[in-house]
Design an enzyme around this catalytic site. Structure first.
Site, PDB file in Angstrom:
ATOM      1  N   HIS A 166       5.964 -42.939 -59.686  1.00  0.00           N
ATOM      2  CA  HIS A 166       4.536 -42.618 -59.502  1.00  0.00           C
ATOM      3  C   HIS A 166       3.841 -42.893 -60.843  1.00  0.00           C
ATOM      4  CE1 HIS A 166       5.056 -39.438 -56.069  1.00  0.00           C
ATOM      5  NE2 HIS A 166       4.455 -40.502 -55.581  1.00  0.00           N
ATOM      6  N   CYS A 262       2.498 -33.267 -61.796  1.00  0.00           N
ATOM      7  CA  CYS A 262       2.791 -33.362 -60.353  1.00  0.00           C
ATOM      8  C   CYS A 262       2.543 -32.039 -59.641  1.00  0.00           C
ATOM      9  CB  CYS A 262       4.251 -33.706 -60.102  1.00  0.00           C
ATOM     10  SG  CYS A 262       4.858 -35.152 -60.913  1.00  0.00           S
TER      11      CYS A 262
HETATM   12  N1  ARG Z   1      10.248 -35.387 -54.846  1.00  0.00           N
HETATM   13  C1  ARG Z   1       8.886 -35.799 -54.920  1.00  0.00           C
HETATM   14  C2  ARG Z   1       8.757 -37.233 -54.448  1.00  0.00           C
HETATM   15  O1  ARG Z   1       9.633 -38.018 -54.740  1.00  0.00           O
HETATM   16  C3  ARG Z   1       8.353 -35.639 -56.306  1.00  0.00           C
HETATM   17  C4  ARG Z   1       6.902 -35.954 -56.418  1.00  0.00           C
HETATM   18  C5  ARG Z   1       6.385 -35.875 -57.818  1.00  0.00           C
HETATM   19  N2  ARG Z   1       4.972 -36.036 -57.843  1.00  0.00           N
HETATM   20  C6  ARG Z   1       4.284 -36.810 -58.663  1.00  0.00           C
HETATM   21  N3  ARG Z   1       3.002 -36.762 -58.610  1.00  0.00           N
HETATM   22  N4  ARG Z   1       4.868 -37.633 -59.498  1.00  0.00           N
HETATM   23  O2  ARG Z   1       7.835 -37.604 -53.787  1.00  0.00           O
END
Ligand code: ARG
Length: 279
Positions: A166, A262
């Site tokens: 992300h 996050c």
């Molecule tokens: N386990 C989640 C996923 O893989 C973690 C999300 C983390 N969020 C972020 N905004 N980076 O989607």
């Protein structure tokens, strides 16, 4: 103005599946008590400088705690996320309900596009510009759609390291127009675009060890920065630019691939005035 953040309590947080490399080997390996303590500490620390709205987690959606992925907020509009992985798609209805009940106008992108909200779409803090990460989760075709829908310039950045899946895991716009980021997470063309948009004096490049500690996954409210951990060098770089750093261990959430940023969604995202600089 006091910033407002949305956080979702970790009632049902767990690592129950693997959709990013951080989750590998961590299924059922997180401790819910410790997660609660880390989450409370973050919520309390942010509450010291901003306001935090708390939402309860729902059963069956263990990643709902990562509210950054709920959608992209700009003024009273929220572009609701549509998750790439089926495991997270049931979160969409829960977040939609919360936004509708709290006065936001909920809009969606075309249904065939994956879009993971403020995990991949970050407003710059010095210019009227939206940075959009793609390559892992969010579809590249979201860029023109977001530009049209929100009447904002969108700069797409290609993510090339699956550990930084992300945009908010490797890039963080900071007040004053600074940009903290891990260059190696991006392809060369994207790095060049960042350099073209942000002057060198405003770029804070982070080393791999800091990036792996989720240092770019920082919450920034005014001069305050909250993050999991920063090296002495990075802490110094932030202090030299006037930021007050709070390091808060978030190891239980890192097992799921997320940290401070996050776990939050900024709700008061106001438009910047379009300032044109003379050529
Ligand atoms: N386990 C989640 C996923 O893989 C973690 C999300 C983390 N969020 C972020 N905004 N980076 O989607």
């Amino acid at each position: 103005m006091t910033d407002r953040y949305l956080m979702c309590a970790p009632d049902h947080f767990d690592v129950s599946y693997v959709i990013n490399p951080w989750m590998q080997g961590n299924v059922a390996a997180s401790c819910n008590d410790l997660a609660w303590r880390q989450w409370d500490a973050l919520a309390d620390a942010i509450s010291g400088v901003a306001s935090v709205e708390r939402l309860s987690g729902e059963a069956g959606v263990p990643d709902m705690v990562f509210t950054a992925n709920a959608g992209l907020v700009l003024q009273n509009i929220v572009v609701l996320s549509h998750f790439r992985h089926a495991e997270r798609q049931p979160e969409e209805a829960h977040f939609e309900k919360w936004f509708s009940e709290h006065g936001f106008r909920v809009v969606r992108l075309a249904p065939h596009l994956a879009f993971e909200g403020a995990g991949d779409a970050l407003l710059d803090r010095g210019q009227d510009l939206l940075w959009m990460g793609h390559g892992h989760r969010t579809s590249v075709e979201c860029a023109p759609e977001l530009a049209g829908l929100l009447d904002i310039e969108v700069e797409p950045l290609r993510l090339v390291d699956e550990r930084f899946y992300h945009l908010d895991t490797c890039l963080c716009p900071l007040e004053g127009g600074y940009l903290m980021y891990y260059p190696q997470a991006f392809d060369e063309a994207s790095r060049a675009r960042i350099a073209a948009r942000v002057p060198a004096a405003r770029r804070i490049e982070v080393a791999e060890a800091d990036a792996l500690d989720f240092a770019c996954n920082a919450v920034n409210s005014g001069r305050h920065v909250f993050l999991n951990r920063a090296s002495g060098e990075l802490a110094h770089a932030l202090a030299a630019r006037g930021f007050t750093l709070r390091q808060m261990p978030l190891g239980e959430f890192m097992k799921a691939g997320g940290a401070a940023k996050c776990l939050t969604l900024k709700l008061n995202e106001l438009r910047r005035l379009k300032v044109r600089t003379a050529a």
